[in-house]
Design an enzyme around this catalytic site. Structure first.
Site, PDB file in Angstrom:
ATOM      1  N   HIS A 527      -8.024 -35.971 -45.740  1.00  0.00           N
ATOM      2  CA  HIS A 527      -8.724 -34.837 -45.145  1.00  0.00           C
ATOM      3  C   HIS A 527      -8.771 -33.649 -46.095  1.00  0.00           C
ATOM      4  O   HIS A 527      -8.047 -33.571 -47.093  1.00  0.00           O
ATOM      5  CB  HIS A 527      -8.059 -34.438 -43.816  1.00  0.00           C
ATOM      6  CG  HIS A 527      -6.651 -33.915 -43.939  1.00  0.00           C
ATOM      7  ND1 HIS A 527      -6.353 -32.590 -44.175  1.00  0.00           N
ATOM      8  CD2 HIS A 527      -5.458 -34.550 -43.844  1.00  0.00           C
ATOM      9  CE1 HIS A 527      -5.040 -32.423 -44.213  1.00  0.00           C
ATOM     10  NE2 HIS A 527      -4.477 -33.603 -44.022  1.00  0.00           N
ATOM     11  N   CYS A 546       0.005 -36.934 -44.368  1.00  0.00           N
ATOM     12  CA  CYS A 546      -1.388 -37.290 -44.625  1.00  0.00           C
ATOM     13  C   CYS A 546      -1.771 -36.926 -46.060  1.00  0.00           C
ATOM     14  O   CYS A 546      -1.033 -36.247 -46.768  1.00  0.00           O
ATOM     15  CB  CYS A 546      -2.306 -36.582 -43.635  1.00  0.00           C
ATOM     16  SG  CYS A 546      -2.332 -37.376 -42.009  1.00  0.00           S
TER      17      CYS A 546
END
Length: 629
Positions: A527, A546
């Site tokens: 992301h 992440c």
């Protein structure tokens, strides 16, 4: 989880250098299957095992519970068992070729040595052969159904055996330990009686089959079962039909080709083999500096004079004019004198690092490189880890290498995009696994993981229950109904919170303007991020797990097979989702030695100390195998 096709291209090490330079792979697995039949059971739609339930830990001093991160385990290798040959020694003599009797394989046709084999198995009664349980079981099953020699013809080992022994003896070129596959080969001629000779040959037969099966398993899946090491590793099994391996080897003269085809066949594996061979032939670095050195101004270390010697040796005219006098005076100093700080800062900036004057592993690596011993270890670790991945890594693919802090989009042998990434902190490590990219979310919501809600948000919510409302988060109950954060009695909950929290799309959203999903049990995805400054740092293990992308628009365009302009236009229209229509595997990988597409191997710091843990697991495996006969 999808397991991608296992294409194989077999070739000797002599041409591995060509592979490392990006030679296109031939799609050869079908050819191997035609030539060699069984041996590998493919499972193209295999699934990961179900995720473990989070373990709530009580927080000292009262005040609820905490969700713990995955842990590392003390590795336990498979214990060896003594092969029980009773089922063979009690079996009847082989029937005529036209009348096979059970439990023999219906397709089995005894050779001229079939009767000799039956006479020979009496010599296995007191034979102590140790093997992994699944190998011991396969040996008995195969020879019960196919009571004949594979490796012996007349009264001597045959050419098939000679080829197998040579391959096992070359195990070190794959980073394996040759002692794991050692077999005593009977002399070509023996003064022993005929019965003693038969006993010697049948024991050789069983030992070679056991070690060949171990080799085939290790070549395909590796010596270590990664999921036993830590909850951060998540790999599907690679089933191997052990009886099928022996059946294949009994019906081919291409023993070397078959056994070598069990190894990964991608160019990266071949490049690492070439690197290992070159390292083993090279000399150790003249000056070896502790790779984990951490030295701040005012501190002392005997490693400092080594670094200063390397700096003085490589001074250019500009740096020599600025710092030559300081190095001449303080070059032997073990004290990191303030006068030396500008020297170190200049060296760091020249290497593309942040010039903070603190001597750490990256500064040492830029000056002294990595020692030969460390490089050999990193390459051997990388070779082991590559066995956990598909033999054909796929094209196109996304490859994230956590220690390098990079993500690449690779298509048709070209690196079309390479971007810096931020990965998990040591306390919130990014897992090592592979999956398939499914979709891109534009202006995404951020579904806050339960671990962050419990460990980080809950302590504040107990004192300020309305802060989620003010900060742009939505709270929903187990029925999916929105409720105000201020209306929840957060103090009533510990690790099991019956509410979900998500952050609405905005400039402050933790995921930035887009995310790229490959749904997995670790809730890891790629992301964007509003914290752009993190990409300027050298050490970028800074997230909750992440993978944050410096160039999210470029990666989104790549996986969608479109342009950055298209992505920019999509972002003008608020929240939306677009499916990825192609098969694109993504590797969330961890390699401290990894070749670029030209075959040049680069080395990286072991951010999470996983190489050390893998070497411990390999040592545990060696300890179990070493008593084996």
């Amino acid at each position: 989880m999808r397991i991608f096709g296992n294409k194989a291209t077999v070739m000797p090490l002599a041409v591995a250098a060509a592979l490392s330079l990006g030679m296109p792979q031939a799609s050869a697995q079908g050819l191997f299957d035609m030539l060699f039949g069984g041996g590998v059971r493919h499972n193209p739609q295999g699934e990961f095992p179900p995720p473990p339930k989070p373990k709530p830990n009580k927080v000292p001093g009262g005040g609820g519970s905490k969700i713990s991160s995955p842990s590392y385990y003390t590795y336990k290798a498979d214990r060896l068992v003594r092969v029980d040959f009773a089922a063979l020694t009690s079996s009847p003599a082989p029937a005529a070729a036209t009348e096979p009797e059970k439990p023999q394989d219906a397709a089995f046709v005894p050779s001229v040595t079939g009767n000799a084999f039956h006479e020979a198995i009496a010599g296995l009664g007191d034979y102590e052969l140790y093997a992994e349980p699944y190998i011991a079981k396969a040996l008995i099953a195969y020879y019960s159904a196919n009571p004949d020699f594979i490796w012996v013809t007349d009264t001597a080992p045959n050419s098939r055996a000679e080829d197998a022994v040579r391959v096992l003896g070359e195990a070190a070129s794959y980073g394996l330990t040759p002692a794991d596959y050692t077999v005593d080969v009977p002399a070509a001629s023996s003064p022993a009686s005929a019965n003693e000779r038969l006993k010697e040959l049948v024991r050789f037969e069983m030992a070679l089959s056991a070690r060949v099966l171990r080799y085939a398993h290790d070549a395909q899946s590796g010596r270590v079962e990664p999921n036993r090491m830590t909850g951060y590793y998540d790999f599907p099994a690679k089933p191997l039909d052990m009886e099928g391996v022996l059946k294949t080897l009994a019906h081919t003269q291409e023993v070397r080709t078959y056994l070598e085809s069990r190894h990964p066949q991608n160019p990266e594996y071949q490049a690492l083999r070439v690197e290992l061979e070159a390292l083993q032939a090279s000399e150790e670095n003249e000056i070896v500096v502790d790779p984990k050195l951490l030295l701040k101004p005012g501190e002392s270390s005997p490693e400092l004079p080594k670094l200063l010697t390397l700096i003085a040796r490589n001074l250019d005219d500009e740096m020599g004019g600025d710092y030559g006098d300081v190095l001449a005076r303080l070059g032997k100093s073990e004290l990191y004198d303030p006068e030396l700080v500008p020297v170190i800062k200049a060296v760091q900036k020249r290497a593309g690092m942040k010039g903070d004057g603190v001597i750490g592993p990256r500064t040492v690596a830029s000056l002294a490189g990595t020692s030969k011993a460390d490089k050999v270890t990193k390459v051997k670790v990388a070779l082991e880890e590559l066995h956990w991945l598909p033999s054909d890594l796929g094209s196109p693919r996304v490859f994230i290498n956590q220690p390098a802090f990079t993500a690449s989009y690779i298509d048709n042998g070209e690196e079309k995009l390479k971007t810096r990434v931020v990965v998990g902190k040591v306390t919130n490590q990014t897992a090592f696994f592979y999956d398939q990219i499914e979709q891109v979310d534009f202006h995404p919501y951020w579904g806050v993981p339960q671990s962050i809600i419990v460990n980080e948000m809950l302590p504040r919510l107990r004192n300020d229950p309305g802060y989620l409302d003010r900060a742009g988060y939505e709270v929903t109950d187990s029925s999916g109904r929105r409720v105000p954060s201020s209306a929840v009695n957060w103090g009533a909950y510990g690790a099991n919170i019956p509410y979900s929290v998500r952050q609405q799309p905005s400039e402050a959203n933790a995921l930035g303007e887009l995310k790229i999903l490959f749904p997995n049990k670790h809730a890891i995805y790629m992301h964007d991020t509003p914290q752009k400054s993190f990409f300027e740092r050298d050490m970028r293990a800074l997230s909750h797990g992440c993978v944050r992308l410096q160039d999210p628009r470029g990666m989104a365009a790549a996986v969608l097979g479109t342009s950055v302009d298209y992505v920019a236009e999509k972002l003008k229209h608020g929240h939306s989702t677009e499916k990825v229509t192609r098969t694109i595997p993504v590797y969330v990988a961890y390699f401290t030695a990894w070749p670029d597409l030209a075959g040049k191997v680069e080395y990286f710091d072991d951010v999470y100390d996983r190489d050390t843990r893998l070497m411990q697991a390999l040592d545990a495996t060696e300890a179990v195998r070493s008593p084996a006969s």
